[in-house]
Design an enzyme around this catalytic site. Structure first.
Site, PDB file in Angstrom:
ATOM      1  N   VAL A 199       0.867  -1.175   0.000  1.00 39.57           N
ATOM      2  CA  VAL A 199       0.000   0.000   0.000  1.00 39.57           C
ATOM      3  C   VAL A 199       0.903   1.223   0.000  1.00 39.57           C
ATOM      4  CG1 VAL A 199      -1.754   1.302   1.275  1.00 39.57           C
ATOM      5  CG2 VAL A 199      -1.857  -1.201   1.218  1.00 39.57           C
ATOM      6  N   CYS A 200       0.492   2.239  -0.731  1.00 37.87           N
ATOM      7  CA  CYS A 200       1.216   3.497  -0.797  1.00 37.87           C
ATOM      8  C   CYS A 200       2.656   3.229  -1.274  1.00 37.87           C
ATOM      9  CB  CYS A 200       1.167   4.194   0.556  1.00 37.87           C
ATOM     10  SG  CYS A 200       1.557   5.955   0.523  1.00 37.87           S
ATOM     11  N   ALA A 201       3.649   3.789  -0.585  1.00 39.56           N
ATOM     12  CA  ALA A 201       5.040   3.634  -1.022  1.00 39.56           C
ATOM     13  C   ALA A 201       5.669   2.329  -0.562  1.00 39.56           C
ATOM     14  CB  ALA A 201       5.879   4.812  -0.535  1.00 39.56           C
ATOM     15  N   GLY A 246      -2.951   2.312  -3.880  1.00 38.06           N
ATOM     16  CA  GLY A 246      -2.386   3.652  -3.990  1.00 38.06           C
ATOM     17  C   GLY A 246      -2.112   4.254  -2.624  1.00 38.06           C
TER      18      GLY A 246
END
Length: 240
Positions: free
Chosen positions: A103-105, A153
């Protein structure tokens, strides 16, 4: 449905953005027969990027084989991304997991461990271009599924991601019931996204984020350098 427990691991680390993994955790912990492992090197509190103390439950050394490994991001990524123990753990348990997820970075941490080459991936919009350095294919979507790689994202996308993974693990009926039980029906108070935000606001946020983006890119290069250095002796041995 099999009686075998579903082993799910979520990575904790100092400076993490906790919602990256606590959003999915809220879904995963309610799956039938799920066993959740909150993973770090040691059983000791780690503090999130905004000061929330979190307690791991399982060390890297004691982690079982996983059906799902989920990696979130956060500013602490800069410090831990090229950590030898973490890279080895991600390649070991991530490489053998049924689903390797982020998730995310968190996707950048997987990339730094050599686990996203040739895979499509989502990422936070400020950092998505950095996926190319790892041979990954950036995709501007809320949730991306590419074979056994599943990515969400930025930050809040982890909740959507959680329901998608739940459906793959236990079927859509289970995921739909959980979505209803958790009353997931987002109504954002402001109609503003990367797609519709005023260009001047996007430019302002991008400018303010330049130091962070550069730090993340440098951390990624360090992780790649370590990965390549670790692979070289194996390659030379095979040739010999």
């Amino acid at each position: 449905m099999s009686d075998k427990p579903i082993q799910i691991g979520l990575l904790f680390f100092p400076g993490m953005t906790q919602l990256d993994v606590t959003g999915p955790f809220e879904v995963f912990a309610r799956l039938p027969n799920a066993r959740i492992h909150l993973l770090w090197k040691r059983i000791e509190p780690v503090v999130s990027d905004v000061g929330l103390p979190l307690m791991p439950t399982t060390t890297f050394a004691d982690c079982p084989d996983l059906d799902v490994l989920c990696v979130g991001g956060g500013p602490g990524q800069v410090t831990v991304m090229d950590d030898d123990d973490l890279q080895a753990f991600l390649r070991d348990k991530g490489g053998s997991a049924r689903y390797l997820t982020s998730v995310c970075a968190g996707c950048l941490m997987l990339g730094g461990a050599g686990l996203l080459d040739g895979y499509r991936s989502a990422c936070h919009w400020l950092l998505i271009d950095q996926l190319k350095a790892f041979g990954a294919i950036p995709v501007d979507q809320r949730v991306v599924v590419d074979r056994n790689r599943i990515s969400g994202g930025g930050v809040t996308a982890g909740i959507d991601f959680g329901f998608k993974v739940a459906a793959l693990l236990c079927g859509e009926d289970v995921a739909r019931r959980l979505q209803l039980f958790l009353e997931y029906q987002p109504e954002p108070p402001f109609d503003i996204t990367v797609q519709n935000a005023p260009p001047e606001l996007l430019a302002e946020i991008r400018a303010a984020a330049v130091p962070m983006v550069r730090e993340r890119a440098a951390a990624g290069q360090r992780a790649l350098a370590k990965l390549r250095a670790s692979e070289r002796p194996r390659t030379e041995k095979a040739i010999a």
